[in-house]
Design a protein around this motif. Structure first.
Motif, mmCIF file in Angstrom:
data_model
loop_
_atom_site.group_PDB
_atom_site.id
_atom_site.type_symbol
_atom_site.label_atom_id
_atom_site.label_comp_id
_atom_site.label_asym_id
_atom_site.label_seq_id
_atom_site.Cartn_x
_atom_site.Cartn_y
_atom_site.Cartn_z
ATOM 1 N N CYS A 118 -68.253 -14.566 49.263
ATOM 2 C CA CYS A 118 -67.779 -15.782 49.922
ATOM 3 C C CYS A 118 -68.583 -16.976 49.414
ATOM 4 N N SER A 119 -67.894 -18.021 48.993
ATOM 5 C CA SER A 119 -68.597 -19.198 48.462
ATOM 6 C C SER A 119 -69.426 -19.895 49.536
ATOM 7 N N ASP A 120 -69.063 -19.694 50.797
ATOM 8 C CA ASP A 120 -69.843 -20.221 51.913
ATOM 9 C C ASP A 120 -70.561 -19.053 52.575
ATOM 10 N N PRO A 121 -71.865 -18.887 52.345
ATOM 11 C CA PRO A 121 -72.582 -17.733 52.902
ATOM 12 C C PRO A 121 -72.530 -17.657 54.417
ATOM 13 N N GLY A 122 -72.308 -18.799 55.082
ATOM 14 C CA GLY A 122 -72.243 -18.799 56.543
ATOM 15 C C GLY A 122 -70.869 -18.530 57.103
ATOM 16 N N LEU A 123 -69.876 -18.342 56.229
ATOM 17 C CA LEU A 123 -68.496 -18.050 56.627
ATOM 18 C C LEU A 123 -67.899 -19.125 57.533
ATOM 19 N N GLN A 124 -68.403 -20.339 57.420
ATOM 20 C CA GLN A 124 -67.780 -21.429 58.163
ATOM 21 C C GLN A 124 -66.508 -21.903 57.477
ATOM 22 N N THR A 125 -66.444 -21.687 56.167
ATOM 23 C CA THR A 125 -65.262 -22.049 55.399
ATOM 24 C C THR A 125 -64.857 -20.879 54.510
ATOM 25 N N LEU A 126 -63.611 -20.886 54.070
ATOM 26 C CA LEU A 126 -63.099 -19.869 53.161
ATOM 27 C C LEU A 126 -62.272 -20.549 52.078
ATOM 28 N N LYS A 127 -62.251 -19.955 50.911
ATOM 29 C CA LYS A 127 -61.393 -20.444 49.838
ATOM 30 C C LYS A 127 -60.035 -19.762 49.950
ATOM 31 N N VAL A 128 -58.994 -20.559 49.918
ATOM 32 C CA VAL A 128 -57.634 -20.043 50.029
ATOM 33 C C VAL A 128 -56.810 -20.569 48.859
ATOM 34 N N VAL A 129 -55.715 -19.863 48.576
ATOM 35 C CA VAL A 129 -54.801 -20.300 47.532
ATOM 36 C C VAL A 129 -54.167 -21.623 47.966
ATOM 37 N N ARG A 130 -54.196 -22.584 47.059
ATOM 38 C CA ARG A 130 -53.663 -23.910 47.382
ATOM 39 C C ARG A 130 -52.152 -23.830 47.578
ATOM 40 N N GLN A 131 -51.674 -24.468 48.638
ATOM 41 C CA GLN A 131 -50.237 -24.424 48.943
ATOM 42 C C GLN A 131 -49.471 -25.452 48.111
ATOM 43 N N PRO B 25 -54.918 -22.098 41.602
ATOM 44 C CA PRO B 25 -55.748 -23.158 42.185
ATOM 45 C C PRO B 25 -56.085 -22.850 43.640
ATOM 46 N N ALA B 26 -57.304 -23.139 44.016
ATOM 47 C CA ALA B 26 -57.780 -22.817 45.363
ATOM 48 C C ALA B 26 -58.330 -24.056 46.041
ATOM 49 N N GLU B 27 -58.418 -23.974 47.356
ATOM 50 C CA GLU B 27 -59.031 -25.048 48.138
ATOM 51 C C GLU B 27 -59.864 -24.427 49.243
ATOM 52 N N THR B 28 -60.817 -25.202 49.738
ATOM 53 C CA THR B 28 -61.711 -24.735 50.791
ATOM 54 C C THR B 28 -61.263 -25.319 52.127
ATOM 55 N N VAL B 29 -61.129 -24.433 53.130
ATOM 56 C CA VAL B 29 -60.700 -24.873 54.462
ATOM 57 C C VAL B 29 -61.617 -24.239 55.494
ATOM 58 N N PRO B 30 -61.704 -24.820 56.694
ATOM 59 C CA PRO B 30 -62.476 -24.172 57.767
ATOM 60 C C PRO B 30 -61.931 -22.770 58.032
ATOM 61 N N ALA B 31 -62.813 -21.877 58.425
ATOM 62 C CA ALA B 31 -62.425 -20.482 58.600
ATOM 63 C C ALA B 31 -61.278 -20.319 59.584
ATOM 64 N N ASP B 32 -61.294 -21.102 60.688
ATOM 65 C CA ASP B 32 -60.216 -20.953 61.670
ATOM 66 C C ASP B 32 -58.885 -21.470 61.152
ATOM 67 N N LYS B 33 -58.933 -22.355 60.153
ATOM 68 C CA LYS B 33 -57.703 -22.870 59.554
ATOM 69 C C LYS B 33 -57.214 -21.975 58.416
ATOM 70 N N ALA B 34 -58.035 -21.001 58.029
ATOM 71 C CA ALA B 34 -57.671 -20.130 56.908
ATOM 72 C C ALA B 34 -56.768 -18.974 57.331
ATOM 73 N N ARG C 132 -53.325 -17.848 55.754
ATOM 74 C CA ARG C 132 -53.278 -18.340 54.378
ATOM 75 C C ARG C 132 -53.616 -17.185 53.433
ATOM 76 N N LEU C 133 -53.357 -17.384 52.138
ATOM 77 C CA LEU C 133 -53.669 -16.376 51.132
ATOM 78 C C LEU C 133 -55.108 -16.535 50.664
ATOM 79 N N CYS C 134 -55.852 -15.462 50.711
ATOM 80 C CA CYS C 134 -57.260 -15.502 50.335
ATOM 81 C C CYS C 134 -57.404 -15.703 48.828
ATOM 82 N N ALA C 135 -58.431 -16.445 48.427
ATOM 83 C CA ALA C 135 -58.722 -16.660 47.006
ATOM 84 C C ALA C 135 -60.077 -16.075 46.629
ATOM 85 N N GLU C 136 -60.704 -15.336 47.556
ATOM 86 C CA GLU C 136 -62.025 -14.776 47.296
ATOM 87 C C GLU C 136 -62.013 -13.267 47.532
ATOM 88 N N LEU C 137 -63.032 -12.602 46.985
ATOM 89 C CA LEU C 137 -63.230 -11.172 47.195
ATOM 90 C C LEU C 137 -64.443 -11.026 48.112
#
Length: 538
Positions: free
Chosen positions: A525-538, A470-479, A482-487
């Motif tokens: 990246c699900s967010d083309p602007g790289l403002q957010t990243l998908k990370v593995v849910r904690q 399971p993954a969640e989306t967080v702001p890039a600076d908060k990622a 964290r463990l990445c969930a995207e390639l």
């Protein structure tokens, strides 16, 4: 008939031609029925003949997954030409070949040793197979901002730590034409009785001229995947997989290819492989001699342009040889990024590079290039340098770098057009004012790292585990951390900066954002602007 004479044959191309010219009532797919139902705009673009050749697995055309006729004969001819024991045609590009190579050698939980700068298709192979990557960092050339190859020493060390690994994979050559010591790495790998798999996507031409690097199979690879379309005469997406030796289970490989190849392969693509093989087998040395001469002319002329540097063989670890048909030109000393230079060359001078990167541009010079192409390339670089020299070229504020004209300048200005000193000074004043509000990257230079900005730690989750977690989306600076969930990778070249299961580092995020700001392309990246990243849910 001798093997040399048999290379004149094109069994699959001949079979397709025969079926194309055979009148009959088609009640099979594709729905356009040999071009009779194709839209007129497509006919206007391609002509009608190509659609008559868009045929399915008719009995006379053989079957890619159980070849007994024309495909089998064409693949045998390719194996002889490229120095393999057996060859498989790939209609899904080298991507499917890389994935199949991993599936054929590794199962869930098996270890595979591979460089961290591997193509994203290998990560897909890890996700599908469940294999555990043991990454070896390639040598990094900071002056050129390029990754070299992995070294024999690094390979030996990691095999000593992981003697239960099932395979080693390496890239040969890199996108920039850099070749590692494959022969030594093969010898080390074979001491553990495991196969060496090679991503040779950019080296299909190596076997056909003595002044090119040694081909992977000749150097000891057990399996290699080549993009015939990248450097030879096949159509885009047409590739080959070659096997030599007994370390690859052919039946397992065939089953793996069935998973990743289309059940409706394009016979136009497959026939282009047959034709490309005939061309390079019969005329390879002549064609490569011409190609090498063109490349040397480009190198010699561009290296004399002030502010430009051309990549030449370097006496550094991981750099055993250079494919001299691959031309990499550093432009950062002009105060411009490779992305901005690429945009100018492409839009204004109709000169298009293969790979723009922060510091440089890479060009593929192949059997299809001409003297005129080289002249246009040199002319474009000459004018580009002249704009910097005479102060009429870069705006210091476009797209994160010095990438466009000053107002009023013409795309066709020559380097001798600006002779009025007053005009030059005026333009310099405009540039200085603009520079006050430019971005931090607008001087054409990126933040420098002692190594590539890749995660220094092994993945905490396997790529497969992280992909399905399971993954969640967080702001890039908060990622960060964290463990990445995207390639996520700049494309080209398609080398992941972040992959599922890796720790996200601030350097990786910064590097990706710089690439994007400077006009580069980011995929995955699900967010083309790289403002957010998908990370593995904690």
């Amino acid at each position: 008939m001798s093997p040399a004479n048999s290379q004149t044959k094109t069994p699959l191309l001949d079979a397709l031609r025969d079926r194309t010219n055979h009148p009959h009532a088609p009640f099979y797919a594709p729905g356009h029925k040999r071009g009779q139902g194709i839209s007129q705009p497509l006919i206007d673009l391609f002509g009608a003949a190509v659609f008559r050749s868009d045929l399915p697995e008719l009995p006379e055309l053989d079957n890619l997954f159980n070849p007994e006729g024309a495909i089998a004969e064409a693949q045998d001819l390719a194996a002889a030409a490229f120095g393999a024991q057996s060859t498989r045609f790939l209609a899904n590009g080298s991507t499917c070949g890389i994935i199949a190579a991993i599936l054929a050698t590794c199962g869930p939980g098996d270890k595979i040793i591979l460089p961290r700068n591997i193509h994203s298709s290998a990560i897909s192979g890890l996700i599908l197979s469940g294999a555990i990557p043991i990454f070896v960092n390639p040598e990094y050339n900071q002056d050129w901002d390029i990754a070299n190859s992995i070294t024999p020493e690094a390979t030996a060390a990691v095999l000593e730590q992981h003697p239960d690994a099932k395979a080693v994979m390496m890239v040969y050559p890199t996108y920039h034409g850099v070749c590692g010591d494959l022969r030594a790495i093969a010898q080390i790998t074979h001491q553990y009785n495991i196969p060496l798999l090679v991503d040779e996507a950019h080296g299909a031409h190596f076997n056909f001229h003595p002044n090119l690097p040694e081909s992977a199979l000749s150097a000891g690879a057990d399996l290699t995947v080549q993009s015939i379309h990248k450097t030879l005469g096949a159509m885009t997406q047409a590739s080959m997989l070659h096997v030599k030796g007994s370390r690859i289970d052919i039946q397992k490989l065939n089953r793996a290819l069935q998973l990743v190849q289309s059940t409706s392969p394009s016979y136009i693509l497959l026939a282009s492989l047959d034709a490309a093989r005939q061309q390079i087998a019969l005329h390879g040395e002549q064609l490569m001699t011409k190609t090498l001469l063109l490349a040397e002319k480009a190198r010699s002329r561009i290296s004399q342009i002030p502010g430009l540097s051309v990549l030449e063989p370097l006496n550094t670890p991981g750099f055993a040889a250079l494919d001299r048909t691959r031309l990499t030109v550093k432009v950062s000393d002009l105060g411009i990024t490779g992305f901005a230079a690429d945009e100018i060359l492409h839009s204004e001078f109709a000169v298009t590079a293969e790979l723009p990167m922060p510091e440089h541009l890479t060009f593929i010079i192949s059997l299809g290039n001409t003297e005129t192409d080289i002249d246009n390339l040199v002319k474009a670089f000459t004018i580009l340098e002249g704009r910097r020299k005479f102060g009429n070229g870069f705006c210091n504020g476009c797209n994160g770098c010095n990438g466009c004209h000053e107002e009023g300048s013409s795309a066709t200005d020559s380097v001798t057009d600006v002779t009025d000193v007053t005009d030059v000074r005026k333009k310099e004043e405009v540039r200085k004012k603009k520079s006050e509000r430019r971005s931090p990257m607008s001087d054409g230079r990126f933040a420098q790292y002692s190594t590539l900005p890749l995660s220094p730690s092994p993945p905490l989750l396997s790529p497969r585990e992280a992909f399905f977690f399971p993954a969640e989306t967080v702001p890039a600076d908060k990622a960060v951390d964290r463990l990445c969930a995207e390639l996520i990778c700049p494309y080209p070249p398609g080398i992941p900066v972040l992959m599922p299961g890796e720790i996200i580092t601030p350097e990786a995020v910064d590097y990706l954002q710089q690439i994007l700001a400077a006009g580069g392309k980011i995929t995955g990246c699900s967010d083309p602007g790289l403002q957010t990243l998908k990370v593995v849910r904690q």
